[in-house]
Design an enzyme around this catalytic site. Structure first.
Site, PDB file in Angstrom:
ATOM      1  N   ARG A  66      -4.555  -2.054 -64.831  1.00  5.98           N
ATOM      2  CA  ARG A  66      -3.648  -0.949 -65.094  1.00  5.98           C
ATOM      3  C   ARG A  66      -2.393  -0.985 -65.522  1.00  5.98           C
ATOM      4  NH1 ARG A  66      -1.290   3.787 -61.614  1.00  5.98           N
ATOM      5  NH2 ARG A  66      -2.216   5.677 -62.350  1.00  5.98           N
ATOM      6  N   ILE A  99      -2.200   9.616 -66.669  1.00  6.64           N
ATOM      7  CA  ILE A  99      -3.222   8.582 -66.318  1.00  6.64           C
ATOM      8  C   ILE A  99      -3.494   8.953 -65.113  1.00  6.64           C
ATOM      9  CG2 ILE A  99      -1.291   6.779 -66.003  1.00  6.64           C
ATOM     10  CD1 ILE A  99      -3.216   4.691 -66.442  1.00  6.64           C
ATOM     11  N   SER A 100      -4.823   9.006 -64.467  1.00  2.00           N
ATOM     12  CA  SER A 100      -5.102   9.641 -63.485  1.00  2.00           C
ATOM     13  C   SER A 100      -4.799   8.669 -62.228  1.00  2.00           C
ATOM     14  CB  SER A 100      -6.673   9.554 -63.335  1.00  2.00           C
ATOM     15  OG  SER A 100      -7.166  10.646 -63.952  1.00  2.00           O
ATOM     16  N   GLN A 101      -4.548   9.479 -61.182  1.00  2.00           N
ATOM     17  CA  GLN A 101      -4.344   8.530 -59.875  1.00  2.00           C
ATOM     18  C   GLN A 101      -5.421   7.571 -59.484  1.00  2.00           C
ATOM     19  OE1 GLN A 101      -3.785  11.137 -56.469  1.00  2.00           O
ATOM     20  NE2 GLN A 101      -3.664   9.569 -54.771  1.00  2.00           N
TER      21      GLN A 101
END
Length: 216
Positions: free
Chosen positions: A38, A64-66
């Protein structure tokens, strides 16, 4: 290529343990989160935040998603190796990488041209190769349908009929539906031509834009 050092792998392992404590049980999903680097989606100044369980801005009004959200949606999709998956909302490309790490064949569509171009150039450089498309994800991808699984990574006002139409029999659609501030996560299965709906937790996604989403 990219650097993935001992410290980064250690932080990723801590993130995986945190997600397990938060209720993610699918070992394949946890392994995928533990595999995808990530930190490569973050600018150097933000690297210390890469393995926190938080969403971060990526420009164009998107995030950017959790990691928990990525893991939650991925788990609800019940991915099997070889599944043909449509992702609505490429964004940074992180979710697509997790789906690829699960063994899916991924078709991903993005509404924002800059994000589409960035992901299309960046993901293959770090070893992830979904099929990229630019356009209105609320219409799905009829030319490539049907799909085993469909995931929507933006909040929709309603479930787009185009997406349920493009699901195979026994297919699964995972989509957050609600208003622009809060949405309930839905899992919809197509069984015998009927749509069986399950509701899960509430989440906060950026709005799904397009003809069957929110108007931009």
């Amino acid at each position: 290529m990219f650097e993935d050092n001992y410290r980064q792998r250690g932080l990723r392992n801590k993130l995986v343990k945190k997600l397990a404590l938060k209720g993610i049980k699918d070992e394949a999903v946890l392994a995928a989160i533990g595999t995808v680097p990530r930190h490569v989606f973050f600018e150097n100044a933000l690297l210390e935040h890469a393995y926190e369980d938080k969403a971060f801005p990526i420009g164009e009004g998107q995030t950017i998603s959790q990691p928990y959200t990525v893991a939650f949606q991925s788990e609800k999709l019940e991915i099997k190796p070889g599944d043909k998956v449509l992702e609505i909302g490429t964004g940074s490309g992180y979710q697509a990488c997790v789906l690829l790490a699960l063994g899916a064949k991924v078709y991903t569509i993005e509404y924002k041209r800059k994000l589409y171009e960035t992901a299309m150039e960046f993901l293959p450089r770090i070893g992830y190769k979904p099929y990229f498309f630019f356009g209105d994800g609320s219409k799905g991808l009829p030319a490539k349908a049907p799909f085993d699984k469909i995931i929507v990574t933006a909040g929709a006002p309603v479930v787009p009929t185009a997406l349920t139409d493009q699901l195979k029999e026994d297919g699964i659609l995972v989509i957050p539906v609600g208003d622009k501030e809060k949405q309930v996560m839905l899992r919809i299965r197509k069984k015998g031509g009927k749509l069986l709906k399950e509701e899960f937790d509430y989440f906060a996604f950026v709005p799904l834009l397009g003809e069957q989403g929110w108007k931009s």
